[in-house]
Design an enzyme around this catalytic site. Structure first.
Site, PDB file in Angstrom:
ATOM      1  N   GLU A   5      -0.466  -2.051   5.163  1.00  0.00           N
ATOM      2  CA  GLU A   5       0.324  -1.891   6.261  1.00  0.00           C
ATOM      3  C   GLU A   5       0.187  -0.613   7.126  1.00  0.00           C
ATOM      4  OE1 GLU A   5       3.471  -0.825   8.686  1.00  0.00           O
ATOM      5  OE2 GLU A   5       3.421   0.036   6.934  1.00  0.00           O
ATOM      6  N   GLU A   6      -0.069   0.593   6.250  1.00  0.00           N
ATOM      7  CA  GLU A   6      -0.216   1.904   6.966  1.00  0.00           C
ATOM      8  C   GLU A   6      -1.403   2.144   7.888  1.00  0.00           C
ATOM      9  OE1 GLU A   6       2.394   3.622   6.813  1.00  0.00           O
ATOM     10  OE2 GLU A   6       3.704   3.215   5.022  1.00  0.00           O
ATOM     11  N   ASP A  18       0.816  -1.290  -0.127  1.00  0.00           N
ATOM     12  CA  ASP A  18      -0.059  -0.056  -0.062  1.00  0.00           C
ATOM     13  C   ASP A  18       0.646   1.202  -0.013  1.00  0.00           C
ATOM     14  OD1 ASP A  18       0.931  -0.890   2.643  1.00  0.00           O
ATOM     15  OD2 ASP A  18      -0.634   0.363   3.548  1.00  0.00           O
TER      16      ASP A  18
END
Length: 402
Positions: free
Chosen positions: A146-147, A88
């Site tokens: 992930e963010e 991402d």
């Protein structure tokens, strides 16, 4: 072609991985031009899945919503190692003046996940086309979100660590403050737990000329912000690390109006799991004391985010040995933990794992800006190094574990 064993005994592995360099750069630049935010990685995942299928691997789409996995099996049964990359991007406007800058307004690969994805695609190709492992299995994990959205947890809940059962896992992160050609790793806790807080200070608004008839929420919030820093400086053992950052303040509508309320949002980072559990009570005690003393009230929310990354010592040793095989002696460094958060931590709380840094910094190529910066870029000479490192870590794990 020389046999795989010979390749792994010298830096020839890096020479072999470097044959993929042009393709790695092409993938990385394409992803960089077409960034997708967490759980929106439809285009990226499709490109990844098609490549893995062309390699003849066992591919699964839609793992953890938009994730992709692929399995490479050896000739004989053995352990399974997972290799993970995140896909991402971030909601940041790309300010670089390069031909491959983001084509999507307000979205950018400012954390290097485009490189991570490309490296793992290359690793899958490198290992498949050289020779399948003699024994054991390699599982390639392309993770979404992930963010801040917990894509790792979503993949785990979707069974990414089973079928086949993953015994250990490795991942890397590009790092611009480490030069190309070097690797760093941390023993033990590698990255901090990352939690979020929201504080609503409730006062009583009024005219700026008559403060005695109000409870100024902005003034109260200023005291709260200042006092929270005393937790780190005077309330926590100096040998334990904690960061409390208020990154957002919203309150007030006009210069001559005392604001009735203010909303503060921030993050809390800790390395010690026991200290992490204590932070909600310690923070609320400060807020409660100040608001009561100044005649305000409050609402407080503490959200537990990513836990801390736990690097397994044996897996760290594999990274160091792989570094010597790929780059030669003295090209790695054991460093202090980072206060950054990383959802690779969810894997390391389930199975042994290692998360290491790949140097991508180079002043001559303007690869000097920190992660999450609108001008972040990297030296693409690091891409084949990442491939060689992940391939060698996988090889060493399968070779050394029964």
């Amino acid at each position: 072609m020389k046999n795989v064993q010979a390749l792994y005994q010298s830096s020839e592995i890096l020479e072999k991985a470097s044959e993929l360099k042009e393709q790695l750069i092409a993938w990385r630049r394409d992803f960089h031009q077409h960034p997708e935010l967490g759980f929106e990685e439809v285009r990226t995942a499709e490109i990844v899945a098609r490549h893995l299928e062309q390699l003849g691997l066992e591919v699964k789409r839609g793992v953890g919503r938009t994730g992709v996995t692929a399995v490479l099996r050896g000739k004989e049964p053995g352990p399974t190692i997972g290799l993970r990359a995140d896909m991402d991007a971030l909601p940041i406007q790309d300010q670089k003046q390069v031909e491959y800058r983001s084509h999507v307004s307000g979205k950018m690969h400012a954390c290097g996940h485009d490189a991570h994805t490309s490296i793992l695609m290359g690793t899958a190709q490198f290992l498949t086309q050289m020779r399948r492992p003699e024994r054991g299995t390699i599982k390639f994990i392309f993770q979404p979100a992930e963010e801040g959205l917990g894509g790792a947890q979503a993949m785990i809940e979707d069974g990414v660590l089973s079928d086949p059962q993953v015994d250990a896992i490795a991942g890397l992160h590009v790092f611009p403050f480490v030069p190309v050609g070097r690797i760093t790793a941390v023993r033990g806790i590698g990255c901090a737990a990352s939690d979020s807080i929201q504080i609503r200070i409730i006062g009583r608004g009024g005219h700026a000329a008559y403060p005695h008839m109000t409870v100024d929420a902005i003034a109260v919030s200023a005291e709260v912000i200042s006092a929270l820093q005393h937790i780190a400086s005077r309330n926590v053992d100096p040998l334990d690390s904690v960061v409390i950052t208020i990154g957002s303040i919203h309150g007030g509508t006009a210069r001559n109006v005392i604001a009735p309320e203010v909303v503060l949002e921030g993050t809390v980072r800790t390395l010690n799991p026991e200290l992490r559990e204590q932070m909600p009570e310690r923070i609320e005690r400060v807020i409660k004391g100040i608001t009561e003393a100044l005649g305000a009230t409050y609402e407080f929310t503490y959200h537990m985010g990513y836990p801390s990354v736990k690097n397994d010592d044996a897996m760290v040793d594999l990274v160091l040995k792989a570094s010597e095989q790929v780059l030669g002696a003295g090209k790695y460094e054991i460093v202090k933990p980072s206060m950054g958060g990383e959802d690779f931590s969810y894997y390391t709380h389930k199975i042994p794992g290692v998360f290491f840094r790949l140097g991508v910094g180079n002043k001559e190529k303007n690869a000097v800006y920190p992660l999450h910066h609108p001008q972040f870029d990297l030296d693409e000479d690091a891409l084949p190094i990442g491939v060689a490192m992940l391939a060698e870590v996988a090889h060493l794990f399968l070779q050394n574990n029964p």
